[in-house]
Design a protein around this motif. Structure first.
Motif, PDB file in Angstrom:
ATOM      1  N   VAL A  20      73.810  27.812 -20.982  1.00 14.32           N
ATOM      2  CA  VAL A  20      74.575  28.935 -20.448  1.00 14.32           C
ATOM      3  C   VAL A  20      74.675  30.001 -21.524  1.00 14.32           C
ATOM      4  O   VAL A  20      74.925  29.701 -22.695  1.00 14.32           O
ATOM      5  N   SER A  21      74.478  31.251 -21.128  1.00 16.22           N
ATOM      6  CA  SER A  21      74.576  32.344 -22.092  1.00 16.22           C
ATOM      7  C   SER A  21      75.817  33.191 -21.846  1.00 16.22           C
ATOM      8  O   SER A  21      76.367  33.207 -20.736  1.00 16.22           O
ATOM      9  N   CYS A  22      76.214  33.911 -22.888  1.00 21.76           N
ATOM     10  CA  CYS A  22      77.425  34.730 -22.853  1.00 21.76           C
ATOM     11  C   CYS A  22      77.153  35.973 -23.690  1.00 21.76           C
ATOM     12  O   CYS A  22      77.105  35.904 -24.919  1.00 21.76           O
ATOM     13  N   LYS A  23      76.950  37.095 -23.014  1.00 26.31           N
ATOM     14  CA  LYS A  23      76.633  38.352 -23.687  1.00 26.31           C
ATOM     15  C   LYS A  23      77.941  39.091 -23.979  1.00 26.31           C
ATOM     16  O   LYS A  23      78.699  39.430 -23.040  1.00 26.31           O
ATOM     17  N   ALA A  24      78.207  39.358 -25.248  1.00 23.53           N
ATOM     18  CA  ALA A  24      79.444  40.011 -25.660  1.00 23.53           C
ATOM     19  C   ALA A  24      79.219  41.490 -25.935  1.00 23.53           C
ATOM     20  O   ALA A  24      78.169  41.887 -26.462  1.00 23.53           O
ATOM     21  N   SER A  25      80.199  42.296 -25.589  1.00 24.14           N
ATOM     22  CA  SER A  25      80.150  43.721 -25.895  1.00 24.14           C
ATOM     23  C   SER A  25      81.561  44.263 -26.053  1.00 24.14           C
ATOM     24  O   SER A  25      82.530  43.624 -25.643  1.00 24.14           O
ATOM     25  N   GLY A  26      81.656  45.435 -26.673  1.00 25.36           N
ATOM     26  CA  GLY A  26      82.954  46.080 -26.812  1.00 25.36           C
ATOM     27  C   GLY A  26      83.713  45.713 -28.073  1.00 25.36           C
ATOM     28  O   GLY A  26      84.847  46.145 -28.250  1.00 25.36           O
ATOM     29  N   TYR A  27      83.115  44.885 -28.928  1.00 26.55           N
ATOM     30  CA  TYR A  27      83.732  44.519 -30.191  1.00 26.55           C
ATOM     31  C   TYR A  27      82.642  44.049 -31.143  1.00 26.55           C
ATOM     32  O   TYR A  27      81.485  43.897 -30.750  1.00 26.55           O
ATOM     33  N   THR A  28      83.023  43.821 -32.404  1.00 21.85           N
ATOM     34  CA  THR A  28      82.051  43.338 -33.385  1.00 21.85           C
ATOM     35  C   THR A  28      81.863  41.831 -33.199  1.00 21.85           C
ATOM     36  O   THR A  28      82.753  41.029 -33.502  1.00 21.85           O
ATOM     37  N   PHE A  29      80.692  41.471 -32.714  1.00 22.14           N
ATOM     38  CA  PHE A  29      80.407  40.087 -32.293  1.00 22.14           C
ATOM     39  C   PHE A  29      80.679  39.076 -33.411  1.00 22.14           C
ATOM     40  O   PHE A  29      81.197  37.988 -33.169  1.00 22.14           O
ATOM     41  N   THR A  30      80.319  39.438 -34.638  1.00 24.20           N
ATOM     42  CA  THR A  30      80.419  38.493 -35.739  1.00 24.20           C
ATOM     43  C   THR A  30      81.831  38.345 -36.294  1.00 24.20           C
ATOM     44  O   THR A  30      82.062  37.513 -37.175  1.00 24.20           O
ATOM     45  N   ASP A  31      82.784  39.106 -35.785  1.00 25.71           N
ATOM     46  CA  ASP A  31      84.148  39.055 -36.308  1.00 25.71           C
ATOM     47  C   ASP A  31      85.042  38.033 -35.604  1.00 25.71           C
ATOM     48  O   ASP A  31      86.182  37.795 -36.038  1.00 25.71           O
ATOM     49  N   THR A  74      72.759  36.912 -33.041  1.00 24.86           N
ATOM     50  CA  THR A  74      73.589  38.049 -33.424  1.00 24.86           C
ATOM     51  C   THR A  74      72.934  39.375 -33.044  1.00 24.86           C
ATOM     52  O   THR A  74      73.643  40.337 -32.731  1.00 24.86           O
ATOM     53  N   SER A  75      71.605  39.423 -33.033  1.00 22.78           N
ATOM     54  CA  SER A  75      70.927  40.681 -32.671  1.00 22.78           C
ATOM     55  C   SER A  75      71.154  41.016 -31.201  1.00 22.78           C
ATOM     56  O   SER A  75      71.156  42.189 -30.822  1.00 22.78           O
ATOM     57  N   MET A  76      71.356  39.998 -30.395  1.00 22.26           N
ATOM     58  CA  MET A  76      71.593  40.185 -28.965  1.00 22.26           C
ATOM     59  C   MET A  76      73.084  40.075 -28.623  1.00 22.26           C
ATOM     60  O   MET A  76      73.449  40.201 -27.449  1.00 22.26           O
ATOM     61  N   THR A  77      73.921  39.861 -29.612  1.00 21.91           N
ATOM     62  CA  THR A  77      75.375  39.626 -29.433  1.00 21.91           C
ATOM     63  C   THR A  77      75.619  38.651 -28.285  1.00 21.91           C
ATOM     64  O   THR A  77      76.466  38.880 -27.402  1.00 21.91           O
ATOM     65  N   THR A  78      74.880  37.562 -28.331  1.00 26.33           N
ATOM     66  CA  THR A  78      74.940  36.567 -27.249  1.00 26.33           C
ATOM     67  C   THR A  78      75.171  35.184 -27.836  1.00 26.33           C
ATOM     68  O   THR A  78      74.546  34.806 -28.823  1.00 26.33           O
ATOM     69  N   ALA A  79      76.082  34.465 -27.194  1.00 26.37           N
ATOM     70  CA  ALA A  79      76.341  33.075 -27.538  1.00 26.37           C
ATOM     71  C   ALA A  79      75.779  32.177 -26.441  1.00 26.37           C
ATOM     72  O   ALA A  79      75.682  32.589 -25.271  1.00 26.37           O
ATOM     73  N   TYR A  80      75.399  30.968 -26.838  1.00 27.43           N
ATOM     74  CA  TYR A  80      74.802  30.015 -25.907  1.00 27.43           C
ATOM     75  C   TYR A  80      75.494  28.657 -26.042  1.00 27.43           C
ATOM     76  O   TYR A  80      75.900  28.253 -27.130  1.00 27.43           O
ATOM     77  N   MET A  81      75.577  27.969 -24.923  1.00 29.58           N
ATOM     78  CA  MET A  81      76.083  26.609 -24.900  1.00 29.58           C
ATOM     79  C   MET A  81      75.095  25.767 -24.116  1.00 29.58           C
ATOM     80  O   MET A  81      74.820  26.040 -22.953  1.00 29.58           O
TER      81      MET A  81
END
Lengths: 120, 113
Positions: A20-31, A74-81
């Motif tokens: 499952v993927s989770c695309k993040a936006s609107g904030y600094t992903f690595t923070d 991190t380049s895609m600001t996406t997390a995966y499970m």
């Protein structure tokens, strides 16, 4: 604004894997840590683990150790499970959720969830 | 892992009346170095993800109505809705974020009597 956009519903057979993927936006992903929480039909919330996007470090609930892998791009600001060796009782909605600033395990924003159905 | 136990499992309260939900942790979630309780409350309405209401046991998240309040310390905590509104019908969860592995209570379903 913070958004967590998850991938679509999945149907899997017992013994298979799901990612499952989770695309993040609107904030600094690595923070902010990214958490994964699941909810079986009609049941409560079950915390699965988290990943620190800046380092890739992970911590998993003991129940899922050896069967779950959380990663990020991190380049895609996406997390995966990814959950392996699926069983029928893995049928659930899987949420990604962002850590709230004051503490690693506090959660403020949630994705809408991804329904994973495990059925033969 | 810390086990979180909520009571009751379900609750029916009349509109305008007070609703009280309890949460007990199997060990203290009070961090002595900063005197903070690592306890949060979430609200989940049908078909929606959870929504953060309260953290540090008693701090309301921005935008949460004042009728929601949290109290308690150590191992025993309470979520109170001072005057129940129709839109408060939901399942409420407590969560400890004291340890590396966070855990949720089983949830309390709140309905209108």
């Amino acid at each position: 604004q913070v958004q967590l956009v998850q991938s679509g519903a999945e149907v899997k057979k017992p013994g298979a894997s799901v990612k499952v993927s989770c695309k993040a936006s609107g904030y600094t992903f690595t923070d902010h840590y990214m958490h994964w929480v699941r909810q079986a039909p009609g049941q409560g919330l079950e915390w699965m683990g988290w990943i620190k996007p800046n380092t890739g470090d992970t911590t998993y609930a003991q129940k899922f150790q050896g069967r779950v892998t959380m990663t990020r791009d991190t380049s895609m600001t996406t997390a995966y499970m990814e959950l392996n060796r699926l069983k029928s009782d893995d049928t659930a909605v899987y949420f990604c959720a962002r850590q709230a600033p004051p503490a690693p395990n506090l959660i403020d924003y949630w994705g809408l969830g991804t329904l994973v159905t495990v059925s033969s | 892992d810390i086990v979180m136990t909520q009571s009751p499992d379900s609750l029916a309260v009349s509109l305008g009346e007070r609703a009280t939900i309890n949460c007990k942790s199997s060990q203290s979630v009070l961090y002595s170095s900063n005197n903070k309780n690592y306890l949060a409350w979430y609200q989940q309405k049908p078909g929606q993800p959870p929504h953060l209401l309260i953290y540090w046991a008693s701090t309301r998240e921005s935008g949460v109505p004042e009728r929601f309040s949290g109290s308690g310390s150590g191992t025993d905590f309470t979520l109170t809705i001072s005057s129940l509104q129709a839109e408060d019908v939901a399942v409420y969860y407590c969560q400890q974020y004291f340890t590396t592995r966070g855990t949720f209570g089983q949830g309390t379903k709140l309905e209108i009597k």
